[in-house]
Motif scaffolding. Structure first.
Motif, PDB file in Angstrom:
ATOM      1  N   LEU A  42      -7.484   0.052  -4.885  1.00 41.61           N
ATOM      2  CA  LEU A  42      -6.291  -0.383  -4.173  1.00 41.61           C
ATOM      3  C   LEU A  42      -6.392  -1.850  -3.777  1.00 41.61           C
ATOM      4  CD1 LEU A  42      -3.586   0.553  -3.010  1.00 41.61           C
ATOM      5  CD2 LEU A  42      -4.794   1.183  -0.908  1.00 41.61           C
ATOM      6  N   GLY A  43      -7.606  -2.265  -3.353  1.00 38.77           N
ATOM      7  CA  GLY A  43      -7.818  -3.655  -2.980  1.00 38.77           C
ATOM      8  C   GLY A  43      -7.636  -4.582  -4.165  1.00 38.77           C
TER       9      GLY A  43
ATOM     10  N   VAL B 174       0.820  -1.207   0.000  1.00 38.23           N
ATOM     11  CA  VAL B 174       0.000   0.000   0.000  1.00 38.23           C
ATOM     12  C   VAL B 174       0.853   1.255   0.000  1.00 38.23           C
ATOM     13  CG1 VAL B 174      -0.212   0.134   2.513  1.00 38.23           C
ATOM     14  CG2 VAL B 174      -2.017   1.066   1.072  1.00 38.23           C
TER      15      VAL B 174
ATOM     16  N   SER C  54     -11.737   4.276  -3.860  1.00 34.65           N
ATOM     17  CA  SER C  54     -10.275   4.222  -3.839  1.00 34.65           C
ATOM     18  C   SER C  54      -9.777   2.898  -3.273  1.00 34.65           C
ATOM     19  CB  SER C  54      -9.720   5.381  -2.994  1.00 34.65           C
ATOM     20  OG  SER C  54     -10.118   6.621  -3.509  1.00 34.65           O
ATOM     21  N   LEU C  55     -10.426   2.439  -2.201  1.00 35.72           N
ATOM     22  CA  LEU C  55     -10.010   1.181  -1.579  1.00 35.72           C
ATOM     23  C   LEU C  55     -10.326  -0.011  -2.475  1.00 35.72           C
ATOM     24  CD1 LEU C  55     -10.989   1.743   2.171  1.00 35.72           C
ATOM     25  CD2 LEU C  55      -8.700   1.729   1.153  1.00 35.72           C
ATOM     26  N   CYS C  56     -11.403   0.086  -3.274  1.00 38.91           N
ATOM     27  CA  CYS C  56     -11.697  -0.990  -4.226  1.00 38.91           C
ATOM     28  C   CYS C  56     -10.580  -1.098  -5.260  1.00 38.91           C
ATOM     29  CB  CYS C  56     -13.032  -0.735  -4.931  1.00 38.91           C
ATOM     30  SG  CYS C  56     -14.470  -1.072  -3.908  1.00 38.91           S
TER      31      CYS C  56
ATOM     32  N   LEU D   6      -9.385   3.227  10.759  1.00 37.76           N
ATOM     33  CA  LEU D   6      -8.599   2.383   9.856  1.00 37.76           C
ATOM     34  C   LEU D   6      -7.415   1.751  10.575  1.00 37.76           C
ATOM     35  CD1 LEU D   6      -8.476   4.347   6.469  1.00 37.76           C
ATOM     36  CD2 LEU D   6      -9.582   2.165   6.932  1.00 37.76           C
TER      37      LEU D   6
ATOM     38  N   LEU E  67      -3.643   6.856  -3.453  1.00 34.29           N
ATOM     39  CA  LEU E  67      -4.694   6.893  -2.447  1.00 34.29           C
ATOM     40  C   LEU E  67      -4.881   8.301  -1.909  1.00 34.29           C
ATOM     41  CD1 LEU E  67      -6.715   5.275  -0.788  1.00 34.29           C
ATOM     42  CD2 LEU E  67      -4.917   4.792   0.867  1.00 34.29           C
TER      43      LEU E  67
ATOM     44  N   LEU F 196     -13.724   7.094  -0.597  1.00 35.20           N
ATOM     45  CA  LEU F 196     -12.764   6.168   0.001  1.00 35.20           C
ATOM     46  C   LEU F 196     -13.074   4.740  -0.417  1.00 35.20           C
ATOM     47  CD1 LEU F 196     -10.430   5.556   1.948  1.00 35.20           C
ATOM     48  CD2 LEU F 196     -12.113   5.467   3.803  1.00 35.20           C
TER      49      LEU F 196
END
Length: 516
Positions: A244-245, A50, A240-242, A99, A57, A237
Motif C-alpha cells: 500500500l505504501g 488508502v 500489506s502496508l509495504c 494506527l 488491505l 500487516l
C-alpha cells in the motif's frame, strides 16, 4: 458439499458479485470525477487514497485470522478456533487504536508544506484526512469478522456486503453530484461512514452464525497465543502496508513533481487495475481456505498443487480481460470518462502489465501464508516493493517522463515474483522445475493467442465500441488455447467435472420447471 463443489459454488457467487460491483464502481468513478473535478478528485486520492485500497488491505490482513481459523478447522479443533477469534479481535482493537494515533501524528508533518496542495484546498484536505483515519480504524476492527467469514467459506454473505458497499458508494456519488459547497469534505465524510456500516453488518452476522464469534463463547486473552497471532498479523500487516505504501508513495512522488492534477490519472489507473484484479482475487478467495486447510491436515502436496493452480488460473482470468484493455485503453477511457486526464491511458496500461506479472505467483503467496513462516518473506518482499519509491524519485529527478515510475513498478513486481518462488521452495519444498512446467510454460501459448487476437482486432476493425468486440474475440480464442495448451491433465479433469455439475443442475431445474 465437498471441497471441490464448494470452491466452484463460491467462485460462481463471487463472480456474480463482480458483474454487479465492477459495472457500478466504474460508473461511480465517472460521476465522482465529474462532480469533484480533476483537481479535487486528485487531492482526495492523494490524501485519502488508502480508501480506494480498503478492500485490498482488508483482504490482506484478514488472511492472518483466516489462516489460523482454517488451519484449526483442518484439525477440527473448535476450542482453538474460539481462542483464535477472540485473541485476534483484541489484537486488532489495539492495532486500530495505535494506527489511529500514528496517522494523526503523521498528519502534522504531511500538511506542513510536504504535500503539494493548493492553499485554498488545504483545510478541506485536512478534514478528509481525519475522516480517512476513522475509516481505517473500522477497517482494522472488521478484519477478524471478515477472516471468519472467509474461513467458513461463506462467500454468499461476503458478496452481499460487497454489493451493499458498492451501492452505498453509488448513492454517495449521486448525492455529491447534487451537492453545493464543500463537495470534497462531504465526499470524505460519507465515504468514511461506509466502513462503519460494513463493520456492523459483518459483526452482527458473525456473532449470530458462528460459534467462535458468539459472546457467550468468549475466551480469555492468552499471552502466548496473542504473541503468535500478533507476530503473524504484524508481519502480514507489514507486507500489506509495504504494498500500500508503494502505491500511495508513488502518488505522493508524482504529486511533488507534477502537482495534484496528475494524481487523477494515477487514481484512475489504480481504479481500473483494482477492478480488473477482482477477477483473479475472487478465485483466490474461493481456493485460499482450501490451501490453508490442506496445510492444517498435513497434506502439503495438495497445498502446493492448489497454489500452482491458483497462480495459473489467476493469470488467465486477469489476462483474458486485462490484455484487451491494454490494447484498447484509449478507446475505453474516451467512452468511460467525459474528460480523460493526461497520462491516464499510459498509466492504466502499465499498471495492468504489473498486475498481470503479479498473478504469476499469486497462489504462491497463499501457500507461504499457509506455512505460517512469513517473517523473512514479508521483510524481504516488502522491502523490495518499497524500493520502488526511491527508484521513482531518482527517475523523475533525472528528468524522465511521469510514466517512468510505473516502468520501475513493473521491474520491481517481477523481482518480487522471483522472490516468492524462492521462498516457497525454501519453506515448503516447491520444486522450481515443477512450477515452471505446470504454470509458466503452460501460459505461453494462450498468452500468444491472446495478444495475436487483440492485434488482429485493432488492425481490422475501427468503430467506437470496438473494445467490446476485441474482448469477446480474445476471450473465445484464449479459452480454446487454454483448453488445448494451458491445462495439465488433472486440471482438465477438474474443469470437466465442474462443467458437468453445472450442466446437471441446469438440466434438473429445467425438468422441475416442466413438471410444475
Amino acid at each position: 458439499m465437498n471441497a471441490a463443489n464448494r470452491v466452484v459454488f463460491n467462485t460462481g457467487i463471487l463472480y456474480g458479485r463482480i458483474i454487479v460491483s465492477v459495472g457500478i464502481s466504474l460508473f461511480t468513478t465517472r460521476i465522482v470525477l465529474d462532480a469533484l473535478g480533476a483537481e479535487d478528485y486528485g487531492i482526495f486520492n492523494l490524501i485519502a487514497g488508502v480508501i480506494v485500497m480498503l478492500s485490498f488491505l482488508k483482504n490482506a490482513m484478514a488472511t492472518s485470522t483466516q489462516r489460523f481459523l482454517s488451519f484449526y478447522q483442518g484439525k477440527k479443533d473448535k476450542v482453538m478456533q474460539a481462542k483464535i477469534f477472540w485473541n485476534s479481535l483484541f489484537f486488532h482493537l489495539i492495532l486500530g487504536i495505535v494506527l489511529l494515533a500514528l496517522l494523526e501524528f503523521a498528519g502534522l508533518w504531511l500538511f506542513d508544506g510536504f504535500l503539494n496542495i493548493p492553499v485554498d484546498k488545504l483545510e478541506e484536505a485536512k478534514q478528509v484526512y481525519h475522516f480517512m483515519i476513522v475509516n481505517v480504524f473500522f477497517l482494522i476492527l472488521s478484519v477478524p469478522y471478515n477472516g471468519s467469514l472467509v474461513a467458513h467459506e461463506n462467500m454468499v454473505y461476503v458478496a452481499l456486503v460487497n454489493i451493499l458497499e458498492v451501492l452505498l458508494k453509488l448513492a454517495i456519488a449521486i448525492f455529491l453530484y447534487h451537492t453545493v459547497g464543500k463537495k470534497l469534505v462531504v465526499y470524505g465524510l460519507l465515504m468514511a461512514g461506509i466502513s462503519s456500516v460494513s463493520f456492523m453488518v459483518y459483526a452482527l452476522y458473525c456473532m449470530k452464525a458462528y460459534q467462535e464469534c458468539k459472546i457467550k463463547n468468549r475466551t480469555g486473552i492468552e499471552s502466548s497465543l496473542l504473541k503468535e497471532l500478533g507476530a503473524y498479523a504484524s508481519w502480514n500487516l507489514f507486507g500489506s502496508l509495504c504494498s500500500l505504501g508503494r502505491t500511495q508513495g508513488l502518488a505522493v512522488i508524482l504529486n511533488l513533481f507534477f502537482g495534484a492534477i496528475i494524481n487523477s490519472a494515477y487514481a484512475i489507473a489504480n481504479q481500473v487495475g483494482g477492478q480488473l484484479m477482482f477477477l483473479s482475487t475472487t478465485m483466490l478467495k474461493s481456493i485460499n481456505p482450501q490451501i490453508m486447510k490442506s496445510e492444517g491436515n498435513g497434506d502439503r502436496k495438495r497445498m502446493l498443487r492448489l497454489a500452482m493452480i491458483a497462480s495459473k488460473f489467476g493469470f488467465f482470468l486477469l489476462s483474458i480481460v486485462a490484455v484487451p484493455f491494454i490494447f484498447e485503453m484509449n478507446n475505453i477511457l474516451s467512452v468511460w470518462l467525459k474528460e480523460v486526464p493526461d497520462y491516464a491511458a499510459i498509466f492504466c496500461q502499465m499498471v495492468l502489465v504489473g498486475s498481470i506479472i503479479n498473478q504469476l505467483t499469486i497462489g504462491l503467496q497463499s501457500a507461504i501464508q499457509a506455512t505460517g513462516r512469513i517473517k523473512a518473506y514479508q521483510a524481504t518482499v516488502g522491502g523490495v516493493l518499497l524500493m520502488n519509491l526511491p527508484l521513482a524519485f531518482l527517475l523523475l529527478k533525472m528528468g524522465f517522463a511521469a510514466y517512468s515510475v510505473l516502468a520501475g513498478y513493473i521491474v520491481v513486481e517481477f523481482i518480487a515474483c522471483c522472490l516468492r518462488l524462492y521462498f516457497l521452495n525454501r519453506l515448503a519444498g516447491l520444486p522450481v522445475r515443477q512450477y515452471m512446467d505446470r504454470v509458466i510454460l503452460k501460459e505461453i501459448v494462450p498468452l500468444m493467442v491472446l495478444v495475436g487476437t487483440c492485434l488482429l482486432s485493432i488492425n481490422i476493425f475501427d468503430f467506437e465500441f470496438r473494445f467490446l468486440l476485441t474482448i469477446v474475440l480474445a476471450a473465445i480464442g484464449t479459452a480454446f488455447a487454454i483448453n488445448f495448451w494451458g491445462l495439465c491433465d488433472d486440471e482438465k479433469e477438474i474443469v470437466s467435472k465442474g462443467l458437468m455439475k453445472i450442466k446437471q443442475k441446469i438440466t434438473k431445474k429445467k425438468e422441475l420447471a416442466l413438471n410444475n
